[in-house]
Design a protein around this motif. Structure first.
Motif, mmCIF file in Angstrom:
data_model
loop_
_atom_site.group_PDB
_atom_site.id
_atom_site.type_symbol
_atom_site.label_atom_id
_atom_site.label_comp_id
_atom_site.label_asym_id
_atom_site.label_seq_id
_atom_site.Cartn_x
_atom_site.Cartn_y
_atom_site.Cartn_z
ATOM 1 N N UNK A 193 -8.896 -6.207 2.561
ATOM 2 C CA UNK A 193 -9.061 -6.057 3.484
ATOM 3 C C UNK A 193 -9.337 -4.639 3.965
ATOM 4 N N UNK A 194 -8.394 -3.643 3.667
ATOM 5 C CA UNK A 194 -8.965 -2.452 4.265
ATOM 6 C C UNK A 194 -10.100 -1.816 3.700
ATOM 7 N N UNK A 195 -10.452 -2.306 2.615
ATOM 8 C CA UNK A 195 -12.267 -1.852 3.008
ATOM 9 C C UNK A 195 -12.904 -2.219 3.357
ATOM 10 N N UNK A 196 -12.733 -3.790 4.311
ATOM 11 C CA UNK A 196 -13.463 -3.858 5.183
ATOM 12 C C UNK A 196 -12.969 -3.562 6.305
ATOM 13 N N UNK A 197 -11.874 -2.671 6.346
ATOM 14 C CA UNK A 197 -11.664 -2.146 7.736
ATOM 15 C C UNK A 197 -12.135 -0.571 7.826
ATOM 16 N N UNK A 201 0.751 -1.345 -0.164
ATOM 17 C CA UNK A 201 -0.239 0.063 -0.004
ATOM 18 C C UNK A 201 0.854 0.750 0.168
ATOM 19 N N UNK A 202 0.233 2.125 -0.305
ATOM 20 C CA UNK A 202 1.362 3.758 -0.244
ATOM 21 C C UNK A 202 -0.475 4.696 0.433
ATOM 22 N N UNK A 224 -4.759 2.498 10.763
ATOM 23 C CA UNK A 224 -6.094 1.482 10.632
ATOM 24 C C UNK A 224 -4.560 -0.158 10.853
ATOM 25 N N UNK A 225 -5.522 -1.363 10.657
ATOM 26 C CA UNK A 225 -4.394 -2.301 10.672
ATOM 27 C C UNK A 225 -3.523 -2.621 9.669
ATOM 28 N N UNK A 226 -2.574 -2.790 9.827
ATOM 29 C CA UNK A 226 -1.508 -2.990 8.438
ATOM 30 C C UNK A 226 -2.264 -4.330 7.954
ATOM 31 N N UNK A 227 -2.502 -4.409 6.605
ATOM 32 C CA UNK A 227 -3.235 -5.885 5.665
ATOM 33 C C UNK A 227 -2.191 -7.468 6.306
ATOM 34 N N UNK A 241 -7.210 2.885 -5.167
ATOM 35 C CA UNK A 241 -8.117 4.009 -4.557
ATOM 36 C C UNK A 241 -8.903 3.361 -3.264
ATOM 37 N N UNK A 242 -8.818 3.200 -1.946
ATOM 38 C CA UNK A 242 -9.812 2.750 -0.742
ATOM 39 C C UNK A 242 -10.869 3.699 -0.407
#
Length: 556
Positions: free
Chosen positions: A422-426, A362-363, A539-542, A399-400
């Protein structure tokens, strides 16, 4: 009071002012100084006038329904070269279409001798007739009778079936006993007698069903005959209403600078929206064209209390609405030299995007203000297109989440589908923590709190959002005041949900903070920029599963 050149045209002292070279682009503009001056004259008149009674909601305890209004002023040049202005209002004012000093309506729906009022009267008579028939004793009795007959039929048939069942059980018992005790000759005659009894009961049930079917059919017919009169009247009402609506739409015929006419049916491909043509801007154009006055510039302002759903600040300038006015004004502006749409083409972003963190998964980008997250209708350059070029081998949506064009700050980008998911779920689970910093254009009373106002898009004025408790999506924002200085308030926003324009509406709406963000050109007043910045994201890193926190320094 106004100083009229004639009827609805007013003189204006223009000494020391430059005249506009192009007409105002009505959907995004900075009011010309002469339009501001004209608007101030109209506002001064509204503060002191006694020509009409209308409750704008500005006087506490004043009787009557509170209705704020959009007013418009149009700078015009008369055939003799003199400069003046026109004033107009949206809809009706004090339940009137004609008010001294303001341009008239394009079509007067209040004219008692006109086709619309006469047609409306016919419809009202039909409505009364339909209501009388629908509430008549005969119809109520017919409906009740039908329901009663249906209930009786069910009850009687159920009772008979229960009786027949016991009789069948009794016959079966008799048959068993007869087979044990009777001779074959006598048994045959006895069973024949039982069979005849069974057939008789079968026909009794059949006749009862037929009898009730006939009685219910008669009750239904009686009801249908009464309802046919109602349905015929409703059909006649629909036809008249459609004819009246069509005639009304044809009566709203709009001129443009070329002298061409188009009515609402010509302008809108689908059914025209309600009250189309009743806004201030079309009225101003129509009067100018009909009286050979050249439109030079225009501005519209809100006067009164804000509506329940929209964000409207008393005395503030606003663009024309898009849902109703954009198609109409698109025609009416033809033949005029109009300013280009300032947001259709923005200054290109020079250099690369500021990437504050990057790894294999990610970035995070520090998006500048007035730069799109994703491509628009006329502008392709955006964070997404830049990332597609920067990461040509990346898979997935990238893009998340997004930020408004005018908002700066942190945007999270995923390099593959798994990371994105994963990020979208968060985000969906609301475990991602977001913090924004903003400057409010005023002072608020509270130091902290929670704003809970559901939002939906304004279908008549995209992309603005409305507060809507019936159809809006839940939108919740926590806020905390950092400091107040020079009549402004610095705040932190912590959005729990992520709706379009959530922070902007929650700040500006009268049920929110009642104080728009500085530079908000949709819900407040324009400034150098929108003073809203996405300052931090955690956030939590995936992959590492570690909690990470990223910040971006506020640029204002």
């Amino acid at each position: 009071m106004f100083n009229p050149i004639h009827s609805s045209c007013h003189s204006l002292d223009i000494e020391g002012y430059d005249l506009p070279q192009q007409f105002t682009f009505p959907f995004y503009y900075e009011p010309h100084p002469l339009c501001i001056k004209a608007a101030q004259e109209v506002q001064n008149y509204l503060k002191t006038q006694n020509d009409f009674q209308h409750n704008f909601g500005l006087i506490q305890g004043k009787k009557g329904l509170v209705i704020g209004k959009m007013f418009g002023v149009m700078l015009i040049e008369a055939p003799d070269g003199s400069i003046g202005y026109l004033a107009g209002f949206s809809g009706k004012l004090g339940e009137k279409n004609y008010i001294k000093g303001f341009v008239p309506p394009i079509f007067d729906t209040l004219n008692t001798s006109g086709f619309y009022k006469k047609g409306e009267e016919q419809l009202n008579i039909m409505n009364a007739d339909i209501e009388a028939l629908e509430t008549s004793k005969a119809l109520i009795k017919a409906k009740a009778n039908l329901e009663e007959e249906k209930l009786k039929s069910v009850s009687e048939l159920k009772a008979l079936k229960a009786y027949l069942k016991t009789q069948k059980q009794e016959r079966d018992k008799k048959r068993k006993e007869a087979r044990l005790n009777l001779s074959p000759e006598v048994l045959k005659a006895y069973e024949s007698q039982l069979d005849e009894e069974s057939i008789a009961f079968h026909f009794k049930l059949k006749h009862l069903k037929a009898d009730w079917k006939e009685r219910i059919a008669f009750a239904e017919l009686n009801l249908r005959l009464l309802e046919e009169d109602i349905n015929a009247l409703k059909s006649k009402r629909r036809t008249l209403s459609a004819q009246l609506q069509r005639q009304l739409h044809q009566s709203y015929a709009f001129l443009n600078a070329k002298g061409e006419h188009k009515d609402l049916l010509d302008i809108f491909e689908t059914q025209p929206p309600a009250a189309a043509g009743e806004c201030a801007a079309p009225k101003l154009f129509q009067f100018a064209y009909e009286n050979k006055l050249k439109p030079l510039a225009m501005a519209e302002f809100w006067w009164g209390s804000s509506p329940k759903s929209e964000v409207r600040q008393h005395g503030q300038f606003y663009p024309s609405c898009r849902g109703k006015c954009e198609p109409i004004l698109g025609h009416m502006l033809e033949g005029l030299k109009v300013e280009p749409n300032p947001i259709a083409h923005t200054e290109p972003l020079k250099g690369d995007l500021d990437i504050i963190y990057e790894d294999d998964y990610l970035l995070l980008v520090n998006k500048p203000s007035e730069f799109l997250s994703v491509p628009g209708k006329t502008i392709n350059d955006s964070v997404l297109t830049r990332m597609q070029n920067y990461l040509p081998d990346a898979k997935g949506p990238l893009l998340v989440h997004r930020l408004d064009m005018s908002t700066s700050g942190l945007l999270l980008v995923a390099k593959n589908k798994k990371t994105h998911k994963n990020l979208q779920k968060q985000f969906l689970n609301r475990t991602v923590k977001k913090k924004y910093i903003a400057i409010l254009d005023g002072i608020i009373n509270a130091n902290s709190g929670v704003i809970d106002l559901p939002l939906r898009v304004d279908l008549n004025n995209r992309p603005t959002q409305l507060v809507c408790y019936d159809y809006g999506k839940k939108a919740v924002t926590k806020y905390e005041v950092i400091k107040t200085e020079n009549g402004k308030t610095l705040v932190h926003f912590y959005p729990i949900t992520g709706r379009t324009h959530q922070l902007r509406v929650h700040a500006a709406h009268h049920k929110g903070l009642r104080t728009p963000i500085l530079g908000d050109d949709l819900y407040g007043r324009r400034h150098k920029r929108l003073h809203l910045h996405a300052e931090s994201l955690s956030f939590e890193h995936p992959v590492s599963k570690k909690h990470v926190l990223f910040t971006s320094e506020c640029p204002f």
